[in-house]
Design a protein around this motif. Sequence first.
Motif, mmCIF file in Angstrom:
data_model
loop_
_atom_site.group_PDB
_atom_site.id
_atom_site.type_symbol
_atom_site.label_atom_id
_atom_site.label_comp_id
_atom_site.label_asym_id
_atom_site.label_seq_id
_atom_site.Cartn_x
_atom_site.Cartn_y
_atom_site.Cartn_z
ATOM 1 N N LEU A 54 0.828 -1.208 0.000
ATOM 2 C CA LEU A 54 0.000 0.000 0.000
ATOM 3 C C LEU A 54 0.861 1.256 0.000
ATOM 4 O O LEU A 54 0.600 2.207 -0.749
ATOM 5 C CB LEU A 54 -0.920 -0.016 1.223
ATOM 6 C CG LEU A 54 -1.822 1.211 1.426
ATOM 7 C CD1 LEU A 54 -2.806 1.349 0.277
ATOM 8 C CD2 LEU A 54 -2.566 1.111 2.761
ATOM 9 N N TRP A 55 1.897 1.269 0.837
ATOM 10 C CA TRP A 55 2.739 2.466 0.946
ATOM 11 C C TRP A 55 3.501 2.728 -0.355
ATOM 12 O O TRP A 55 3.565 3.867 -0.833
ATOM 13 C CB TRP A 55 3.712 2.299 2.110
ATOM 14 C CG TRP A 55 4.496 3.551 2.388
ATOM 15 C CD1 TRP A 55 5.805 3.782 2.110
ATOM 16 C CD2 TRP A 55 4.000 4.755 2.982
ATOM 17 N NE1 TRP A 55 6.170 5.046 2.493
ATOM 18 C CE2 TRP A 55 5.077 5.668 3.032
ATOM 19 C CE3 TRP A 55 2.760 5.140 3.469
ATOM 20 C CZ2 TRP A 55 4.940 6.948 3.556
ATOM 21 C CZ3 TRP A 55 2.631 6.426 3.993
ATOM 22 C CH2 TRP A 55 3.710 7.302 4.031
ATOM 23 N N LYS A 56 4.052 1.681 -0.940
ATOM 24 C CA LYS A 56 4.784 1.855 -2.197
ATOM 25 C C LYS A 56 3.846 2.277 -3.325
ATOM 26 O O LYS A 56 4.211 3.100 -4.170
ATOM 27 C CB LYS A 56 5.503 0.553 -2.561
ATOM 28 C CG LYS A 56 6.681 0.234 -1.656
ATOM 29 C CD LYS A 56 7.378 -1.047 -2.084
ATOM 30 C CE LYS A 56 8.596 -1.319 -1.210
ATOM 31 N NZ LYS A 56 9.279 -2.588 -1.584
ATOM 32 N N PHE A 57 2.645 1.725 -3.322
ATOM 33 C CA PHE A 57 1.690 2.067 -4.378
ATOM 34 C C PHE A 57 1.317 3.543 -4.316
ATOM 35 O O PHE A 57 1.262 4.223 -5.354
ATOM 36 C CB PHE A 57 0.437 1.195 -4.246
ATOM 37 C CG PHE A 57 -0.541 1.368 -5.373
ATOM 38 C CD1 PHE A 57 -0.411 0.639 -6.547
ATOM 39 C CD2 PHE A 57 -1.591 2.275 -5.274
ATOM 40 C CE1 PHE A 57 -1.310 0.809 -7.596
ATOM 41 C CE2 PHE A 57 -2.486 2.453 -6.313
ATOM 42 C CZ PHE A 57 -2.348 1.714 -7.476
ATOM 43 N N GLN A 58 1.070 4.065 -3.111
ATOM 44 C CA GLN A 58 0.692 5.479 -3.018
ATOM 45 C C GLN A 58 1.874 6.387 -3.345
ATOM 46 O O GLN A 58 1.683 7.497 -3.849
ATOM 47 C CB GLN A 58 0.103 5.798 -1.635
ATOM 48 C CG GLN A 58 1.053 5.722 -0.460
ATOM 49 C CD GLN A 58 1.870 6.984 -0.253
ATOM 50 O OE1 GLN A 58 1.495 8.053 -0.718
ATOM 51 N NE2 GLN A 58 3.008 6.844 0.414
ATOM 52 N N GLN A 59 3.108 5.933 -3.077
ATOM 53 C CA GLN A 59 4.273 6.728 -3.450
ATOM 54 C C GLN A 59 4.426 6.810 -4.969
ATOM 55 O O GLN A 59 4.693 7.874 -5.525
ATOM 56 C CB GLN A 59 5.539 6.130 -2.834
ATOM 57 C CG GLN A 59 5.706 6.414 -1.350
ATOM 58 C CD GLN A 59 7.020 5.876 -0.834
ATOM 59 O OE1 GLN A 59 7.417 4.761 -1.159
ATOM 60 N NE2 GLN A 59 7.706 6.665 -0.028
ATOM 61 N N TRP A 73 -4.048 13.855 5.069
ATOM 62 C CA TRP A 73 -4.257 13.169 6.337
ATOM 63 C C TRP A 73 -4.450 11.672 6.129
ATOM 64 O O TRP A 73 -4.136 10.871 7.018
ATOM 65 C CB TRP A 73 -5.436 13.774 7.102
ATOM 66 C CG TRP A 73 -6.804 13.550 6.520
ATOM 67 C CD1 TRP A 73 -7.518 14.410 5.749
ATOM 68 C CD2 TRP A 73 -7.630 12.386 6.690
ATOM 69 N NE1 TRP A 73 -8.740 13.868 5.411
ATOM 70 C CE2 TRP A 73 -8.831 12.624 5.987
ATOM 71 C CE3 TRP A 73 -7.473 11.178 7.364
ATOM 72 C CZ2 TRP A 73 -9.866 11.694 5.933
ATOM 73 C CZ3 TRP A 73 -8.510 10.250 7.318
ATOM 74 C CH2 TRP A 73 -9.685 10.512 6.608
ATOM 75 N N GLU A 74 -4.933 11.281 4.941
ATOM 76 C CA GLU A 74 -5.089 9.856 4.650
ATOM 77 C C GLU A 74 -3.725 9.191 4.444
ATOM 78 O O GLU A 74 -3.529 8.029 4.824
ATOM 79 C CB GLU A 74 -5.978 9.676 3.421
ATOM 80 C CG GLU A 74 -7.429 10.084 3.677
ATOM 81 C CD GLU A 74 -8.272 10.086 2.416
ATOM 82 O OE1 GLU A 74 -9.406 9.573 2.461
ATOM 83 O OE2 GLU A 74 -7.803 10.615 1.386
ATOM 84 N N ILE A 75 -2.787 9.933 3.868
ATOM 85 C CA ILE A 75 -1.415 9.423 3.760
ATOM 86 C C ILE A 75 -0.807 9.311 5.152
ATOM 87 O O ILE A 75 -0.148 8.326 5.492
ATOM 88 C CB ILE A 75 -0.563 10.352 2.869
ATOM 89 C CG1 ILE A 75 -1.172 10.457 1.470
ATOM 90 C CG2 ILE A 75 0.879 9.848 2.791
ATOM 91 C CD1 ILE A 75 -0.518 11.497 0.587
ATOM 92 N N GLY A 76 -1.050 10.341 5.966
ATOM 93 C CA GLY A 76 -0.548 10.312 7.334
ATOM 94 C C GLY A 76 -1.119 9.164 8.145
ATOM 95 O O GLY A 76 -0.435 8.579 8.988
ATOM 96 N N GLU A 77 -2.376 8.830 7.883
ATOM 97 C CA GLU A 77 -3.007 7.714 8.597
ATOM 98 C C GLU A 77 -2.310 6.393 8.278
ATOM 99 O O GLU A 77 -2.112 5.549 9.153
ATOM 100 C CB GLU A 77 -4.487 7.643 8.216
ATOM 101 C CG GLU A 77 -5.280 6.602 8.963
ATOM 102 C CD GLU A 77 -5.665 7.011 10.372
ATOM 103 O OE1 GLU A 77 -6.456 6.292 10.993
ATOM 104 O OE2 GLU A 77 -5.157 8.045 10.862
ATOM 105 N N THR A 279 10.444 5.654 2.815
ATOM 106 C CA THR A 279 10.589 5.133 1.463
ATOM 107 C C THR A 279 10.623 3.623 1.446
ATOM 108 O O THR A 279 10.575 3.021 0.393
ATOM 109 C CB THR A 279 11.887 5.657 0.810
ATOM 110 O OG1 THR A 279 12.999 5.316 1.651
ATOM 111 C CG2 THR A 279 11.815 7.150 0.614
ATOM 112 N N ARG A 280 10.707 2.997 2.606
ATOM 113 C CA ARG A 280 10.689 1.544 2.638
ATOM 114 C C ARG A 280 10.233 1.054 4.004
ATOM 115 O O ARG A 280 10.497 1.663 5.022
ATOM 116 C CB ARG A 280 12.070 0.966 2.306
ATOM 117 C CG ARG A 280 13.186 1.433 3.254
ATOM 118 C CD ARG A 280 13.380 0.474 4.385
ATOM 119 N NE ARG A 280 14.428 0.904 5.274
ATOM 120 C CZ ARG A 280 14.214 1.643 6.335
ATOM 121 N NH1 ARG A 280 13.019 2.082 6.594
ATOM 122 N NH2 ARG A 280 15.197 1.957 7.153
ATOM 123 N N ILE A 281 9.512 -0.031 3.984
ATOM 124 C CA ILE A 281 9.253 -0.758 5.218
ATOM 125 C C ILE A 281 9.497 -2.216 4.928
ATOM 126 O O ILE A 281 9.080 -2.737 3.901
ATOM 127 C CB ILE A 281 7.822 -0.543 5.753
ATOM 128 C CG1 ILE A 281 6.766 -0.956 4.726
ATOM 129 C CG2 ILE A 281 7.598 0.876 6.190
ATOM 130 C CD1 ILE A 281 5.363 -0.934 5.276
#
Length: 399
Positions: A54-59, A73-77, A279-281
């Motif tokens: 999810l995180w990579k896709f939104q980036q 705020w949705e990114i922050g969530e 940038t990575r998890i």
Amino acid sequence: MSQQQNSNIPVSEVFWTLADKADKKFSNIRDLPYYQRTRHDTYFYKVFKVYTHLWKFQQENRQKLVEAGLKRWEIGEIASRIGQLYFGQYMRTSEANYLSESYIFYEAILTREYFKEGLFQDVNIANKQLRFLARFLMVCLVLNRREMVQQLVNQLQVLVGECKRTFQESDFKEWKVVVQEIVRFLKADTAFMNIRPLRYSLVLDPHPDTLPNVSAAITKRNLKLRDAVLSSFHHNEVKFSELTIDTFRMLQCLEWEPSGLFYQSTASKLSHNGATGVTRINYSQDIADPTLPTNPRKAVLYRPSLTHFIAVLATICEELPSDGILLVYLSASGSCGAAQNEPGCILFGPHGDGGSNCIYPSDFLPFTRRPLLLVIDNDNSKAFKASLTTSSFISLVFV
């Protein structure tokens, strides 16, 4: 054919499908206990995996998603959830790398002000910011980053006051209590702020090889401190969230202070305002200090019932490795003896329950089949020392 079909799906639809999947998996693990050794590792791996995606896709698709209506705020969530996952994994494993990763994500949220937009127009966003500050405070406390703690406390105090004035129809009393808790907690812990770390430090403490030798019988078994149960019960005790001042200090005393190159590499990562972290998890990434032994796993129990406390002990003993020692730390101010003429127990709960909250030395007997280190921080602790003597039982008593 399937790739062609996927390419026809709007980016926003793919994102929200992923977000919904991640949210469901996060909800499934939110209330899982911290104290079970490996039973839930598979669940956490799956949650980390979906949040990584999810995180990579939104980036990679940030601009398209913003155009489709994605809010900051949705990114922050999402970032906040990742920080929660890392902190939860630290609480389950006691591995300091997870704590550092949690800090990185939370610091990025703070510096990039993900929740700033609409903060005083939407009470839900205001509450998200308040919850984020409280969670980041907990991470900073455990990580012993006192300058950041003070900065966050100031922000929390200001924000609670502004929210009360802006959203007069809402009740922020619970957040006033949170502010009072952390201020009281820091006041009680002020004496330790400018002293050496509570964690064992290779720089400040004797090297393990120079410590007194233990008996040959114990050395032959090659025992190691693997698990710990930390709990306290005092009337009106100093705490923040569910971490009391006693368990907070013991938690640190049972860990190694990162040293040498590990400090430098961690500091360099954190100096980029969280850029590395966001940038990575990677759930399996190992950034632990290779020069130090692993920390024992710790189950921190906030005011458990006696039956729950015994159940946790039983679970941990069942999963304790063959070379493991279990440490149990109990801090309590009450004694059952005065009311019941039974001097051999301590009160671990509120009065008036007919002795159901009294802990007796005999309550620990089933667990002395495994190597056990018992720390009783209570005026009646001598009764435990006198009552419990077995070959595998080790007792440390504070009075």
